[in-house]
Design a protein around this motif. Structure first.
Motif, mmCIF file in Angstrom:
data_model
loop_
_atom_site.group_PDB
_atom_site.id
_atom_site.type_symbol
_atom_site.label_atom_id
_atom_site.label_comp_id
_atom_site.label_asym_id
_atom_site.label_seq_id
_atom_site.Cartn_x
_atom_site.Cartn_y
_atom_site.Cartn_z
ATOM 1 N N TYR A 82 -2.263 -2.885 2.585
ATOM 2 C CA TYR A 82 -1.211 -3.788 3.045
ATOM 3 C C TYR A 82 0.107 -3.363 2.396
ATOM 4 N N PHE A 83 1.009 -2.827 3.189
ATOM 5 C CA PHE A 83 2.247 -2.244 2.674
ATOM 6 C C PHE A 83 3.335 -3.278 2.424
ATOM 7 N N ILE A 84 3.700 -3.414 1.155
ATOM 8 C CA ILE A 84 4.858 -4.219 0.787
ATOM 9 C C ILE A 84 5.677 -3.428 -0.232
ATOM 10 N N GLU A 85 6.885 -3.886 -0.495
ATOM 11 C CA GLU A 85 7.726 -3.251 -1.500
ATOM 12 C C GLU A 85 8.152 -4.283 -2.531
ATOM 13 N N ASN A 86 8.073 -3.894 -3.781
ATOM 14 C CA ASN A 86 8.378 -4.776 -4.901
ATOM 15 C C ASN A 86 9.732 -4.382 -5.486
ATOM 16 N N LYS A 136 12.681 0.609 -4.451
ATOM 17 C CA LYS A 136 11.658 -0.433 -4.527
ATOM 18 C C LYS A 136 10.290 0.208 -4.723
ATOM 19 N N VAL A 137 9.452 -0.446 -5.521
ATOM 20 C CA VAL A 137 8.108 0.068 -5.803
ATOM 21 C C VAL A 137 7.190 -0.205 -4.617
ATOM 22 N N VAL A 138 6.485 0.817 -4.185
ATOM 23 C CA VAL A 138 5.568 0.704 -3.049
ATOM 24 C C VAL A 138 4.213 0.173 -3.531
ATOM 25 N N ASP A 139 3.763 -0.925 -2.929
ATOM 26 C CA ASP A 139 2.450 -1.505 -3.221
ATOM 27 C C ASP A 139 1.619 -1.512 -1.947
ATOM 28 N N MET A 140 0.302 -1.363 -2.107
ATOM 29 C CA MET A 140 -0.534 -1.306 -0.906
ATOM 30 C C MET A 140 -1.988 -1.766 -1.092
ATOM 31 N N LEU A 141 -2.445 -1.965 -2.293
ATOM 32 C CA LEU A 141 -3.834 -2.334 -2.525
ATOM 33 C C LEU A 141 -3.964 -3.860 -2.554
ATOM 34 N N TYR A 142 -4.731 -4.387 -1.629
ATOM 35 C CA TYR A 142 -4.819 -5.841 -1.466
ATOM 36 C C TYR A 142 -6.286 -6.240 -1.351
ATOM 37 N N PRO A 198 -2.184 -10.999 -5.316
ATOM 38 C CA PRO A 198 -1.219 -9.922 -5.585
ATOM 39 C C PRO A 198 -1.584 -8.607 -4.898
ATOM 40 N N VAL A 199 -0.558 -7.879 -4.474
ATOM 41 C CA VAL A 199 -0.712 -6.541 -3.899
ATOM 42 C C VAL A 199 -0.178 -5.562 -4.939
ATOM 43 N N PHE A 200 -0.912 -4.482 -5.187
ATOM 44 C CA PHE A 200 -0.524 -3.578 -6.263
ATOM 45 C C PHE A 200 -0.732 -2.129 -5.846
ATOM 46 N N ASN A 201 -0.580 -1.198 -6.776
ATOM 47 C CA ASN A 201 -0.729 0.222 -6.478
ATOM 48 C C ASN A 201 -1.529 0.923 -7.566
ATOM 49 N N VAL A 202 -1.704 2.229 -7.425
ATOM 50 C CA VAL A 202 -2.501 2.998 -8.386
ATOM 51 C C VAL A 202 -1.865 2.960 -9.772
ATOM 52 N N ALA A 203 -0.537 3.018 -9.833
ATOM 53 C CA ALA A 203 0.159 2.963 -11.123
ATOM 54 C C ALA A 203 -0.130 1.643 -11.831
ATOM 55 N N ASP A 204 -0.132 0.543 -11.087
ATOM 56 C CA ASP A 204 -0.441 -0.764 -11.673
ATOM 57 C C ASP A 204 -1.867 -0.800 -12.222
ATOM 58 N N VAL A 205 -2.782 -0.172 -11.486
ATOM 59 C CA VAL A 205 -4.180 -0.115 -11.930
ATOM 60 C C VAL A 205 -4.272 0.635 -13.255
ATOM 61 N N ALA A 206 -3.538 1.746 -13.356
ATOM 62 C CA ALA A 206 -3.555 2.542 -14.585
ATOM 63 C C ALA A 206 -3.011 1.741 -15.765
ATOM 64 N N ILE A 207 -1.889 1.056 -15.549
ATOM 65 C CA ILE A 207 -1.293 0.249 -16.619
ATOM 66 C C ILE A 207 -2.248 -0.860 -17.058
ATOM 67 N N SER A 208 -2.802 -1.585 -16.091
ATOM 68 C CA SER A 208 -3.724 -2.689 -16.401
ATOM 69 C C SER A 208 -4.961 -2.192 -17.124
#
Length: 210
Positions: free
Chosen positions: A43-47, A148-154, A179-189
């Motif tokens: 699901y493509f959104i921008e943060n 804007k940061v690209v998010d897509m994992l929902y 929340p919708v997030f991305n690979v970078a967010d997964v790495a940080i978490s």
């Protein structure tokens, strides 16, 4: 774990993160989704702000959104240098492997989102009602530092209508996990979770000689 191995890990995460973001940006319109499983969607959104779309201007009313965006991006850039030095220091001192991996994950994730914030506004045109183009002839959707940061994992694991008798939220749609997030967010978490769960291994207390 050596510095070279941690750099390899960082590069791998950055490649996965940026390839996935560029693919989504150049193949999806904003808010377009694709169902992979009933509980997982692309699901493509921008943060435009911090975690979960929070903005500095939400807390500091006298700062406008664009100034707050630049301040946030510059803060992230400064922070990444601090995290990079921390990674260099712990590898040099041969600290526990779990600590080095955790810092490398946090560094890679932070850098991945910084790339979006700094450059994506210049590299891509907007995604409103269209699929964005890389290095469009008409220019980007914003200036440097305003990307804007690209998010897509929902993961809509649970979606239910709450009963009407429930106070405050009765009759509303409940969505977990929203929340919708991305690979970078997964790495940080993942990096932060490792530091919490394996805290004793990551930060062993020095043995006291008697």
């Amino acid at each position: 774990m050596s510095l070279k191995k941690s750099i390899v890990l960082i590069i791998i995460i950055l490649l996965i993160d940026q390839i996935s973001k560029v693919y989504i940006k150049t193949h999806f319109q904003l808010q377009q989704s694709f169902e992979v499983f009933s509980w997982f969607q692309i699901y493509f959104i921008e943060n435009d702000g911090m975690a979960w779309g929070t903005k500095i201007s939400d807390f500091v009313s006298f700062i406008d959104d664009r100034t707050a965006k630049v301040a946030l991006t510059l803060f992230r850039v400064v922070a990444i240098f601090g995290i990079g030095y921390w990674l260099f220091d712990v590898t040099k001192k041969h600290k526990p492997k779990v600590l080095i991996i955790a810092i490398a994950l946090i560094f890679a994730g932070a850098l991945g989102n910084i790339i979006d914030s700094v450059f994506y506004g210049v590299l891509f045109n907007d995604s409103y009602g269209q699929v964005a183009t890389f290095l469009s002839e008409t220019g980007g959707y914003d200036s440097l530092l305003h990307g804007k940061v690209v998010d897509m994992l929902y993961f809509p694991l649970i979606e239910v209508d709450l009963p009407s008798w429930l106070p405050f939220y009765g009759g509303k749609r409940f969505n977990f996990f929203e929340p919708v997030f991305n690979v970078a967010d997964v790495a940080i978490s993942t990096g932060f979770i490792m530091l919490i769960v394996f805290n004793k291994k990551a930060f062993p207390k020095a043995e006291i000689e008697v």
